[in-house]
Design a protein around this motif. Structure first.
Motif, PDB file in Angstrom:
ATOM      1  N   ARG A  61       0.853  -1.185   0.000  1.00  0.00           N
ATOM      2  CA  ARG A  61       0.000   0.000   0.000  1.00  0.00           C
ATOM      3  C   ARG A  61       0.890   1.237   0.000  1.00  0.00           C
ATOM      4  O   ARG A  61       1.961   1.218   0.611  1.00  0.00           O
ATOM      5  CB  ARG A  61      -0.847   0.050   1.283  1.00  0.00           C
ATOM      6  N   PRO A  62       0.463   2.326  -0.649  1.00  0.00           N
ATOM      7  CA  PRO A  62       1.235   3.564  -0.526  1.00  0.00           C
ATOM      8  C   PRO A  62       1.372   3.954   0.946  1.00  0.00           C
ATOM      9  O   PRO A  62       0.408   3.832   1.703  1.00  0.00           O
ATOM     10  CB  PRO A  62       0.382   4.598  -1.274  1.00  0.00           C
ATOM     11  N   ALA A  65      -1.237   8.562   1.486  1.00  0.00           N
ATOM     12  CA  ALA A  65      -2.141   8.717   0.335  1.00  0.00           C
ATOM     13  C   ALA A  65      -1.954  10.054  -0.351  1.00  0.00           C
ATOM     14  O   ALA A  65      -2.410  10.231  -1.476  1.00  0.00           O
ATOM     15  CB  ALA A  65      -3.588   8.558   0.774  1.00  0.00           C
ATOM     16  N   ALA A 102      -2.177   5.373 -12.074  1.00  0.00           N
ATOM     17  CA  ALA A 102      -3.311   4.445 -12.157  1.00  0.00           C
ATOM     18  C   ALA A 102      -2.976   3.089 -11.556  1.00  0.00           C
ATOM     19  O   ALA A 102      -3.821   2.455 -10.919  1.00  0.00           O
ATOM     20  CB  ALA A 102      -3.731   4.278 -13.613  1.00  0.00           C
ATOM     21  N   ALA A 103      -1.731   2.622 -11.735  1.00  0.00           N
ATOM     22  CA  ALA A 103      -1.413   1.234 -11.390  1.00  0.00           C
ATOM     23  C   ALA A 103      -1.125   1.031  -9.909  1.00  0.00           C
ATOM     24  O   ALA A 103      -1.469  -0.014  -9.358  1.00  0.00           O
ATOM     25  CB  ALA A 103      -0.218   0.764 -12.217  1.00  0.00           C
ATOM     26  N   ILE A 104      -0.482   1.992  -9.240  1.00  0.00           N
ATOM     27  CA  ILE A 104      -0.052   1.730  -7.845  1.00  0.00           C
ATOM     28  C   ILE A 104      -1.244   1.611  -6.893  1.00  0.00           C
ATOM     29  O   ILE A 104      -1.285   0.618  -6.151  1.00  0.00           O
ATOM     30  CB  ILE A 104       0.943   2.818  -7.377  1.00  0.00           C
ATOM     31  N   PRO A 105      -2.259   2.413  -6.794  1.00  0.00           N
ATOM     32  CA  PRO A 105      -2.388   3.725  -7.408  1.00  0.00           C
ATOM     33  C   PRO A 105      -1.790   4.801  -6.514  1.00  0.00           C
ATOM     34  O   PRO A 105      -1.648   4.589  -5.317  1.00  0.00           O
ATOM     35  CB  PRO A 105      -3.903   3.908  -7.467  1.00  0.00           C
ATOM     36  N   ILE A 106      -1.446   5.946  -7.092  1.00  0.00           N
ATOM     37  CA  ILE A 106      -1.156   7.126  -6.285  1.00  0.00           C
ATOM     38  C   ILE A 106      -2.184   8.191  -6.642  1.00  0.00           C
ATOM     39  O   ILE A 106      -2.763   8.162  -7.716  1.00  0.00           O
ATOM     40  CB  ILE A 106       0.294   7.633  -6.456  1.00  0.00           C
ATOM     41  N   ARG A 107      -2.415   9.070  -5.681  1.00  0.00           N
ATOM     42  CA  ARG A 107      -3.503  10.027  -5.848  1.00  0.00           C
ATOM     43  C   ARG A 107      -3.182  11.008  -6.969  1.00  0.00           C
ATOM     44  O   ARG A 107      -2.080  11.551  -7.011  1.00  0.00           O
ATOM     45  CB  ARG A 107      -3.685  10.792  -4.543  1.00  0.00           C
ATOM     46  N   PRO A 108      -4.128  11.253  -7.891  1.00  0.00           N
ATOM     47  CA  PRO A 108      -3.894  12.272  -8.916  1.00  0.00           C
ATOM     48  C   PRO A 108      -4.001  13.660  -8.294  1.00  0.00           C
ATOM     49  O   PRO A 108      -5.074  14.218  -8.170  1.00  0.00           O
ATOM     50  CB  PRO A 108      -4.999  12.016  -9.938  1.00  0.00           C
ATOM     51  N   ASN A 109      -2.852  14.182  -7.895  1.00  0.00           N
ATOM     52  CA  ASN A 109      -2.802  15.400  -7.091  1.00  0.00           C
ATOM     53  C   ASN A 109      -2.663  16.661  -7.918  1.00  0.00           C
ATOM     54  O   ASN A 109      -2.929  17.741  -7.432  1.00  0.00           O
ATOM     55  CB  ASN A 109      -1.547  15.324  -6.204  1.00  0.00           C
ATOM     56  N   ASN A 120      -6.208  13.692 -13.819  1.00  0.00           N
ATOM     57  CA  ASN A 120      -6.247  12.407 -13.122  1.00  0.00           C
ATOM     58  C   ASN A 120      -5.039  11.517 -13.397  1.00  0.00           C
ATOM     59  O   ASN A 120      -5.132  10.296 -13.273  1.00  0.00           O
ATOM     60  CB  ASN A 120      -7.555  11.649 -13.437  1.00  0.00           C
TER      61      ASN A 120
END
Lengths: 313, 227
Positions: A61-62, A65, A102-109, A120
């Motif tokens: 998990r990241p 977030a 998209a894959a990890i995912p990480i937040r589209p900041n 996104n």
């Protein structure tokens, strides 16, 4: 020649590692701080931070977030040949950032600063940035990714020569007062200090000092190294632990970088790199071999050179 | 009790929405874990609700009285099916002007976020409505909090606000730890921490110069907060 596909794949994997795996130097330093901490509330928080590191890796998990703003640092060997040149490199890291989001995912900041439009994928105008430095006599390329928040924990001040080290100390304490209360900077953290240059250069150096040197590293200039230790001691004697709670200190290390500056001024910047210390580095060889490295080694003798021509030691 | 070392760090597990008794029982320094339902919100949601005065796409009162100032890291497995591996709070102080409306119109009574809020709003609004503020710990414990997200029940205004700002309705299980930062009487953990630390902190300034070049609008005492 370094292939575009190797750059892309490495950049995706660097984003994954940065988001999930705490670098060893930071994990050890936070663990030591936790063991030393004598205040129960601060210690409880540090224990939770250590557990979060472990859960992030175990469950992929990241660790945080808040992706922050993903950015890249490329150290390019003077003899390196990159497929598609630097334009190819920049496209590869943009593509990798969108894929990793998209894959990890990480937040589209990353959003447009005025319209707040979000694509996104953490890609946009000047996003992600790539900062470059060069290394003589080698044909590899090193890529580092850093995910760092950015709302709190940085500041700039124009000091003057007469302010000297006392002015610097005041600025450090002021920045602690501003951002350690309530834990706004997500302590424990590494303090990066940039002194000199122009306004923008000292801010950049502070960021690189915070994010691209490992805990325990000392500046090779003995006077600066002494100042790093002095500021570390001062910063950890304030009474602040983590989250702005009473404690025995919340600074993992202080790193100082300097640049020659205007004769009348001493601009200074401070940056805080939080405990979600998201940083990962790889070296890509001319044969497209990939080696992941714990230490970004961004500040090389060449990068810090003082003379016109560079003479390796 | 004036010394933070005297805090008990009592662990409490509660179901969201919380009852009035649950809320009034919370003390400064309690460590809270939540089950049940809550919704996320930050500047995007508040702008829709309170600046643009739009009707919410769902009856907020029927969902929960617990809201979380955060954005999740999220992936969309299939259209409309989401997985949230990690979630971290965002700093709450900048949403202060919306809080009275959130309490008044939507009966929210529990705010979860980062770093607490200004003491003025605790006194004027949290006390009045008997509301509490729970701060996340750390704050970047994305993985630990991600573990507590059982499922995404719904997401609202995703197209209008984007993934980070959308209103996520989450079913949670043992989500925590959260520290009680402001109780229903308006007492604050961070205010106590500041008071305790300031005595020692101020002494370090002895002999250090004021900056020659001032900046308009700055606070000038190192024992003040910047928010």
């Amino acid at each position: 020649m370094i292939a575009g596909s190797a750059l892309y794949q490495t950049a995706v994997e660097l984003n994954r590692r940065a988001a999930i795996c705490i670098p060893e130097d930071a994990r050890l330093a936070v663990g030591q701080l936790c063991q030393r901490e004598t205040h129960s509330l601060s210690r409880y928080v540090l224990e939770q931070i250590m557990e979060n590191y472990q859960v992030a890796v175990a469950e992929q998990r990241p660790m945080c977030a808040d992706t922050g703003l993903p950015r890249f640092y490329a150290k390019v060997g003077n003899e390196a040949v990159v497929e598609g040149g630097m334009v190819g490199l920049e496209e590869a890291v943009r593509r990798a950032t969108a894929e990793a989001t998209a894959a990890i995912p990480i937040r589209p900041n990353r959003v447009h600063p005025l319209s707040r439009k979000d694509q996104n994928n953490n890609v946009g105008v000047h996003a992600p940035t790539v900062d470059y430095s060069f290394e003589p006599g080698v044909n590899w390329l090193e890529l580092t990714v850093v995910h760092k928040g950015g709302l709190f924990g940085g500041d700039y001040r124009m000091l003057f020569p007469a302010d000297g080290v006392a002015g610097l100390k005041r600025f450090l304490l002021d920045s602690i007062s501003e951002f350690f209360r309530r834990g706004m900077s997500c302590q424990p953290l590494v303090v990066g200090v940039g002194i000199g240059g122009t306004k923008d250069v000292c801010v950049r150096l502070a960021k690189e000092a915070a994010c691209l040197r490992i805990v325990g590293d000392r500046n090779p200039d003995p006077d600066i190294a002494t100042l790093e230790e002095e500021l570390l001691e001062l910063g950890n004697s304030t009474g602040f632990g983590v989250m702005g709670l009473p404690g025995d200190g919340a600074i993992l290390d202080v790193h100082i970088e300097i640049a020659y500056t205007h004769t009348g001024g001493m601009p200074i910047a401070i940056q805080h790199f939080c405990f979600a210390h998201r940083r990962a580095t790889a070296r890509i060889g001319a044969d497209n071999s990939i080696e992941y490295r714990g230490n970004p080694c961004w500040f090389t003798p060449f990068y810090r050179r003082e003379s016109i021509s560079f003479q390796p030691a | 009790m004036n010394n933070l070392e005297d805090l008990k760090l009592r662990e409490v597990r509660l179901r969201a929405p919380l009852t009035e008794d649950d809320i009034r029982s919370l003390e400064i320094g309690d460590v809270v874990f939540l089950d049940g339902v809550l919704f996320t919100g930050r500047e995007g949601l508040y702008s829709q609700l309170f600046d643009l005065n739009l009707q919410p796409p769902v009856d907020i009162r029927s969902l929960s009285n617990v809201t979380f100032h955060c954005s999740p890291a999220v992936n969309e497995l299939r259209p409309g099916e989401y997985h949230i591996p990690a979630v971290s709070a965002t700093a709450s102080f900048r949403f202060d002007k919306y809080i009275p409306l959130l309490f008044e119109r939507y009966d929210v009574r529990v705010i979860i976020g980062k770093g607490g809020m200004q003491k003025e709003i605790y006194q004027s609004t949290f006390r009045k409505y008997g509301a509490v503020y729970l701060t996340t710990v750390g704050y970047g414990l994305g993985a630990l909090y991600g573990r507590g997200i059982r499922s995404v029940k719904d997401v609202h205004w995703k197209e209008e606000l984007g993934l980070a700002q959308a209103m996520w309705v989450l079913e949670v299980e043992n989500l925590g730890p959260f520290l009680v930062e402001c109780n229903a009487q308006g007492r604050s953990l961070f205010e106590m921490a500041n008071a305790e630390i300031n005595q020692r902190f101020e002494k370090l300034y002895a002999g250090l110069p004021q900056p020659k070049l001032k900046r308009l609008g700055e606070v000038t005492s190192p024992t003040c907060e910047v928010l």
